[in-house]
Design a protein around this motif. Structure first.
Motif, mmCIF file in Angstrom:
data_model
loop_
_atom_site.group_PDB
_atom_site.id
_atom_site.type_symbol
_atom_site.label_atom_id
_atom_site.label_comp_id
_atom_site.label_asym_id
_atom_site.label_seq_id
_atom_site.Cartn_x
_atom_site.Cartn_y
_atom_site.Cartn_z
ATOM 1 N N HIS A 227 2.599 -5.802 -6.098
ATOM 2 C CA HIS A 227 1.646 -4.795 -6.541
ATOM 3 C C HIS A 227 1.778 -3.599 -5.607
ATOM 4 N N GLU B 92 0.844 -1.186 0.000
ATOM 5 C CA GLU B 92 0.000 0.000 0.000
ATOM 6 C C GLU B 92 0.886 1.244 0.000
ATOM 7 N N GLY C 244 -6.531 -3.225 -4.293
ATOM 8 C CA GLY C 244 -5.797 -3.563 -3.077
ATOM 9 C C GLY C 244 -6.692 -4.157 -2.009
ATOM 10 N N HIS D 208 -7.523 1.708 -2.455
ATOM 11 C CA HIS D 208 -7.798 1.299 -3.838
ATOM 12 C C HIS D 208 -8.578 -0.014 -3.836
ATOM 13 N N TYR E 258 -0.383 7.086 -6.200
ATOM 14 C CA TYR E 258 0.248 6.528 -7.397
ATOM 15 C C TYR E 258 1.479 7.345 -7.778
ATOM 16 N N VAL F 192 -0.260 -0.316 -4.709
ATOM 17 C CA VAL F 192 -1.561 0.312 -4.935
ATOM 18 C C VAL F 192 -1.794 1.409 -3.901
ATOM 19 N N HIS G 93 -1.998 1.858 -10.550
ATOM 20 C CA HIS G 93 -1.116 1.061 -9.700
ATOM 21 C C HIS G 93 0.081 0.542 -10.509
#
Length: 112
Positions: free
Chosen positions: A48, A2, A57, A54, A6, A50, A30
């Motif tokens: 990932h 997290e 996420g 989001h 962005y 994000v 993302h």
């Protein structure tokens, strides 16, 4: 992973992961970093990044937490991943798409 936003993720993470063994995918909202043992080698991590709150996420965390608390479904998922990896060695997109129905099933179970 997290991240606050962005744009902040792009500013901080891209320089950190700017290495030959890291592949990055940039979407509108993302980032994904794929880390390999060496350039074009075996994947070791799939990260990932994000923004907080989001939807993607949130779904990933719900999925993860459900599997942590339901070992039988976690075993089913592991078996599915191994089967699909064996059948789709050279096509990551088909591998990912083939897991979609299982992921939807688990998210529906988690929603109760």
């Amino acid at each position: 992973l997290e991240v606050p936003s962005y744009s902040e993720a792009r500013r901080v993470l891209i320089p950190i992961f700017n290495r030959p063994e890291v592949e990055s995918w940039h979407y509108d909202d993302h980032l994904i970093f794929i880390i390999r043992k060496e350039l074009m080698g075996t994947r070791t991590h799939h990260i990932h990044a994000v923004p907080a709150g989001h939807d993607f996420g949130k779904r990933m965390l719900i999925f993860r937490d459900y599997l942590r608390n339901h070992p039988d479904d976690a075993k089913r998922y592991a078996a599915l991943k191994h089967e699909l990896a064996g059948r789709n060695v050279t096509d990551r997109e088909i591998y990912t798409d083939s897991k979609a129905a299982f992921v939807r099933e688990i998210l529906a179970k988690a929603a109760g």
